[in-house]
Design a protein around this motif. Structure first.
Motif, PDB file in Angstrom:
ATOM      1  N   ALA A  56      -6.487  28.947  17.833  1.00 51.82           N
ATOM      2  CA  ALA A  56      -5.210  28.487  17.272  1.00 51.82           C
ATOM      3  C   ALA A  56      -5.183  28.683  15.761  1.00 51.82           C
ATOM      4  N   ALA A  57      -6.315  28.388  15.098  1.00 52.47           N
ATOM      5  CA  ALA A  57      -6.373  28.545  13.639  1.00 52.47           C
ATOM      6  C   ALA A  57      -6.269  30.016  13.247  1.00 52.47           C
ATOM      7  N   LEU A  58      -6.948  30.874  14.019  1.00 46.94           N
ATOM      8  CA  LEU A  58      -6.855  32.316  13.749  1.00 46.94           C
ATOM      9  C   LEU A  58      -5.415  32.786  13.895  1.00 46.94           C
ATOM     10  N   ALA A  59      -4.771  32.348  14.996  1.00 45.84           N
ATOM     11  CA  ALA A  59      -3.401  32.796  15.280  1.00 45.84           C
ATOM     12  C   ALA A  59      -2.463  32.364  14.159  1.00 45.84           C
ATOM     13  N   ALA A  60      -2.631  31.136  13.661  1.00 48.34           N
ATOM     14  CA  ALA A  60      -1.757  30.641  12.588  1.00 48.34           C
ATOM     15  C   ALA A  60      -1.965  31.481  11.322  1.00 48.34           C
ATOM     16  N   ALA A  61      -3.231  31.806  11.022  1.00 52.75           N
ATOM     17  CA  ALA A  61      -3.514  32.604   9.818  1.00 52.75           C
ATOM     18  C   ALA A  61      -2.939  34.011   9.953  1.00 52.75           C
ATOM     19  N   VAL A  62      -2.985  34.563  11.156  1.00 55.80           N
ATOM     20  CA  VAL A  62      -2.431  35.906  11.380  1.00 55.80           C
ATOM     21  C   VAL A  62      -0.925  35.889  11.135  1.00 55.80           C
ATOM     22  N   THR A  63      -0.252  34.874  11.691  1.00 57.89           N
ATOM     23  CA  THR A  63       1.208  34.772  11.532  1.00 57.89           C
ATOM     24  C   THR A  63       1.579  34.661  10.055  1.00 57.89           C
ATOM     25  N   ARG A  64       0.811  33.837   9.329  1.00 56.13           N
ATOM     26  CA  ARG A  64       1.091  33.630   7.918  1.00 56.13           C
ATOM     27  C   ARG A  64       0.926  34.929   7.129  1.00 56.13           C
ATOM     28  N   LEU A  65      -0.165  35.630   7.392  1.00 59.53           N
ATOM     29  CA  LEU A  65      -0.404  36.879   6.660  1.00 59.53           C
ATOM     30  C   LEU A  65       0.634  37.935   7.055  1.00 59.53           C
ATOM     31  N   GLU A  66       1.003  37.933   8.335  1.00 61.14           N
ATOM     32  CA  GLU A  66       2.010  38.911   8.776  1.00 61.14           C
ATOM     33  C   GLU A  66       3.321  38.727   8.019  1.00 61.14           C
ATOM     34  N   SER A  67       3.725  37.474   7.774  1.00 66.83           N
ATOM     35  CA  SER A  67       5.002  37.297   7.075  1.00 66.83           C
ATOM     36  C   SER A  67       4.875  37.738   5.609  1.00 66.83           C
ATOM     37  N   GLN A  68       3.694  37.544   5.007  1.00 66.41           N
ATOM     38  CA  GLN A  68       3.496  38.063   3.643  1.00 66.41           C
ATOM     39  C   GLN A  68       3.556  39.589   3.622  1.00 66.41           C
ATOM     40  N   LEU A  69       2.901  40.216   4.594  1.00 65.89           N
ATOM     41  CA  LEU A  69       2.875  41.688   4.644  1.00 65.89           C
ATOM     42  C   LEU A  69       4.282  42.231   4.880  1.00 65.89           C
ATOM     43  N   ASP A  70       5.023  41.516   5.721  1.00 71.33           N
ATOM     44  CA  ASP A  70       6.374  41.948   6.049  1.00 71.33           C
ATOM     45  C   ASP A  70       7.260  41.895   4.806  1.00 71.33           C
ATOM     46  N   ALA A  71       7.047  40.886   3.955  1.00 71.28           N
ATOM     47  CA  ALA A  71       7.853  40.739   2.748  1.00 71.28           C
ATOM     48  C   ALA A  71       7.450  41.759   1.685  1.00 71.28           C
ATOM     49  N   ALA A  72       6.128  42.039   1.569  1.00 72.89           N
ATOM     50  CA  ALA A  72       5.655  42.868   0.452  1.00 72.89           C
ATOM     51  C   ALA A  72       5.530  44.347   0.799  1.00 72.89           C
ATOM     52  N   ARG A  73       5.240  44.650   2.056  1.00 73.45           N
ATOM     53  CA  ARG A  73       5.056  46.042   2.499  1.00 73.45           C
ATOM     54  C   ARG A  73       4.146  46.853   1.571  1.00 73.45           C
ATOM     55  N   PRO A  74       2.885  46.441   1.384  1.00 75.49           N
ATOM     56  CA  PRO A  74       1.978  47.214   0.530  1.00 75.49           C
ATOM     57  C   PRO A  74       1.650  48.579   1.157  1.00 75.49           C
ATOM     58  N   ALA A  75       1.217  49.519   0.297  1.00 77.28           N
ATOM     59  CA  ALA A  75       0.860  50.860   0.786  1.00 77.28           C
ATOM     60  C   ALA A  75      -0.336  50.782   1.730  1.00 77.28           C
ATOM     61  N   GLY A  76      -1.163  49.779   1.515  1.00 70.17           N
ATOM     62  CA  GLY A  76      -2.333  49.605   2.365  1.00 70.17           C
ATOM     63  C   GLY A  76      -3.078  48.372   1.885  1.00 70.17           C
ATOM     64  N   VAL A  77      -4.017  47.903   2.708  1.00 73.94           N
ATOM     65  CA  VAL A  77      -4.784  46.704   2.356  1.00 73.94           C
ATOM     66  C   VAL A  77      -6.272  47.040   2.421  1.00 73.94           C
ATOM     67  N   VAL A  78      -6.987  46.716   1.358  1.00 75.57           N
ATOM     68  CA  VAL A  78      -8.443  46.828   1.375  1.00 75.57           C
ATOM     69  C   VAL A  78      -8.999  45.439   1.656  1.00 75.57           C
ATOM     70  N   ALA A  79      -9.683  45.294   2.775  1.00 77.98           N
ATOM     71  CA  ALA A  79     -10.228  43.980   3.140  1.00 77.98           C
ATOM     72  C   ALA A  79     -11.463  43.713   2.289  1.00 77.98           C
ATOM     73  N   ARG A  80     -11.370  42.730   1.388  1.00 79.56           N
ATOM     74  CA  ARG A  80     -12.464  42.384   0.490  1.00 79.56           C
ATOM     75  C   ARG A  80     -13.101  41.054   0.871  1.00 79.56           C
ATOM     76  N   ALA A  81     -12.700  40.543   2.018  1.00 77.24           N
ATOM     77  CA  ALA A  81     -13.148  39.205   2.405  1.00 77.24           C
ATOM     78  C   ALA A  81     -14.632  39.233   2.761  1.00 77.24           C
ATOM     79  N   SER A  82     -15.324  38.135   2.515  1.00 74.62           N
ATOM     80  CA  SER A  82     -16.732  38.069   2.895  1.00 74.62           C
ATOM     81  C   SER A  82     -16.918  37.286   4.198  1.00 74.62           C
ATOM     82  N   ARG A  83     -15.898  36.482   4.561  1.00 72.51           N
ATOM     83  CA  ARG A  83     -15.997  35.727   5.810  1.00 72.51           C
ATOM     84  C   ARG A  83     -15.474  36.572   6.969  1.00 72.51           C
ATOM     85  N   VAL A  84     -16.225  36.573   8.065  1.00 71.26           N
ATOM     86  CA  VAL A  84     -15.831  37.375   9.221  1.00 71.26           C
ATOM     87  C   VAL A  84     -14.448  36.949   9.728  1.00 71.26           C
TER      88      VAL A  84
END
Lengths: 87, 458
Positions: free
Chosen positions: B50-78
């Protein structure tokens, strides 16, 4: 020729002989590397790596000096002594 | 678990599937654990679907608003990497996973924005390009190669090829998977994609220390252990016996390097209930084939005929394995050398790992095999040391077994090892430098490095 370098060279050659199953030979400065000690090019390459570890330099790698003739144990001692004296 | 969740998954476009699987499982069973981090250590934590799904939805709405050329995943947490992958996929935003040692490759992606563990989308780089709207073309996934024997490079994949090897049948549902690989590399991505698509639990050990790995396997009731032969060898030789005896894994999936006969025997003896599968895959080609009979290499009859999936294998004159993925694709050199031994082709090493001593070639894997067979030697690593006299010299590191054999000394084991090498190998293949070390370094990809640990040129 410093005694410390001479001792390091003798120690390295003795280690090569021991590692390759040729135990119990004494190493003297006047000895010929190939004829007296039976060292081949692999043995010499190993000796140079061991000396780089103990003396911290490899005179055979620097491009400035052409590969000097090495026939005797004391030739090796001279080369390393000179390399260590160089600034 | 509902079968329909997974049935409908395979109908979805590949790039949507991760997000769809996470949402689907979160809807059915919100409290199901998706990721266990820091397993086997004091900082253990869990993340539910459930926590993963909520985070995905949140990030999706940011991506939808910003439409970046691409995303480099710099996260250290899996957990963050999973969220970034799922959200970018469904939003058709290209995504790149860069491991620690390939971060300088980011220059090629300078228009892209970087996402860290906060999962907050930063503004696009100055003058950076953005996309106006949802891109209809499925986006690529960029992954760096492991660079075991050369510098890492970026490889662009489709979501289809990224997910192609995932096993979705019911027998794979809801299992616990250990992630000892770097989560940003091809092999690691394969593990977490597999776990998420099947409602599984991803178990990330606190470290690669053998005792921590063994404790994670026991405490988290891990079913599947994907590992490189190097990591498996370290686990079976160095982890505490009593802990290993309590491990109840069903399956070991080996990849990244060739497994030799002694390691397979040792793995069977340590984990008698586990089935052992060897996966042959590269970052460039993806998964090519699997061998499930527990023997080294692959059956000699496989050469020259089409395997399931249409793959054809052949060899170059020098023994390099060639792969043709389908009838109309080109043959690709793998850089892996194979040799016929009885009814098998066995891997003898990477072509680039060959050590050239005075013009003669030495396969480091063969030397390691001899060293590991010496009583008192637990692990071995062989590499080429540059030499002004012979080009290269064979050098080796050994780890002594603990406890040592009765009445042995370190010097005695070392000298026995040299004697064994002289008996089994050609003159130029015998290690000229043989060091006893406490442990053998592994690369970030969990493989045995083939270059000197310390650069000989200061």
């Amino acid at each position: 020729m410093t005694p410390a370098v001479a001792a390091a060279v003798v120690t390295a050659i003795s280690a090569v002989l021991r590692d390759t199953g040729r135990n119990g030979r004494s190493v003297e400065p006047a000895m010929l590397l190939a004829a007296d000690l039976g060292l081949d090019s692999l043995d010499l390459a190993q000796t140079i790596v061991l000396l780089e570890r103990s003396l911290g330099c490899d005179p055979f790698r620097s491009a400035a000096t052409a590969t000097p003739a090495v026939r005797t144990v004391s030739d090796l001692i001279t080369i390393y002594s000179q390399a260590l004296d160089a600034p | 678990m509902s079968q329909t969740t997974f049935d409908s998954l395979s109908d979805a476009p590949a790039e949507d599937r991760l997000a769809a699987a996470i949402a689907g499982i979160a809807g059915l069973e919100p409290a199901r654990v998706a990721v266990v981090s820091g397993a086997g250590g004091s900082g253990r934590s869990t993340t539910e679907y459930a926590a993963l799904a909520a985070a995905v939805t949140r990030l999706e709405s940011q991506l939808d608003a910003a439409r970046p050329a691409g995303v480099v995943a710099r996260a250290s947490r899996v957990e963050s990497l999973l969220v970034i992958a799922a959200a970018c996929g469904r939003q058709h935003v290209p995504v790149a996973f860069l491991a620690e040692d390939s971060r300088d490759l980011v220059g090629a992606l300078r228009d892209w924005v970087e996402l860290d563990d906060t999962l907050e989308l930063p503004p696009p780089p100055p003058g950076g390009r953005t996309r106006r709207e949802f891109e209809t073309v499925p986006p690529p996934v960029v992954v760096a190669t492991s660079g075991t024997s050369g510098p890492p490079k970026l490889v662009e994949h489709s979501w289809d090829s990224l997910l192609a090897a995932a096993r979705l049948a019911e027998q794979w549902h809801g299992l616990a998977w250990l992630l000892v690989y770097d989560a940003t590399r091809w092999a690691g991505i394969q593990v977490w994609v597999q776990a998420l698509l099947t409602g599984g639990r991803l178990v990330v050990p606190a470290s690669r220390d053998p005792d921590t790995v063994a404790r994670s396997l026991v405490d988290e009731r891990v079913a599947i252990l994907p590992a490189t032969p190097t990591l498996l060898r370290r686990l079976t030789t160095s982890a505490e016996r009593s802990m290993l005896e309590r491990v109840a894994i069903d399956r070991i999936t080996l990849g990244g390097e060739a497994a030799d006969g002694p390691l397979l025997d040792q793995a069977r003896a340590t984990f008698p209930a586990a089935r052992i599968t060897q996966v042959y895959a590269t970052t460039e080609l993806g998964e090519v084939f699997r061998v499930a009979d527990g023997r080294p290499g692959f059956p000699a009859t496989w050469l020259g005929k089409a395997l399931p999936g249409g793959v054809r294998l052949s060899t170059r004159r020098d023994g390099e394995l060639l792969v043709q993925l389908s009838r109309d694709s080109a043959e690709i050199g793998t850089g892996d050398l194979v040799e016929r031994r009885g009814d098998r082709y066995e891997f003898t090493g990477r072509r680039s790992d060959v050590i050239v001593v005075g013009g003669a070639k030495v396969l480091p894997g063969r030397v390691e095999e001899v060293l590991r067979g010496v009583p008192g030697v637990a692990e071995a690593r062989v590499y080429g040391l540059p030499s002004g006299i012979t080009g290269e010299l064979v050098a080796a590191e050994i780890v002594l077994s603990d406890p040592p054999p009765q009445g042995s000394t370190p010097d005695g084991v070392r000298s026995t090892a040299l004697t064994a090498c002289r008996a089994a190998l050609e003159h130029h293949g015998v290690p000229r430098i043989l060091d006893i070390v406490k442990r053998i370094a592994t690369t970030a990809a969990g493989k045995t490095p083939r270059r000197p640990a310390v650069a000989p040129h200061p």
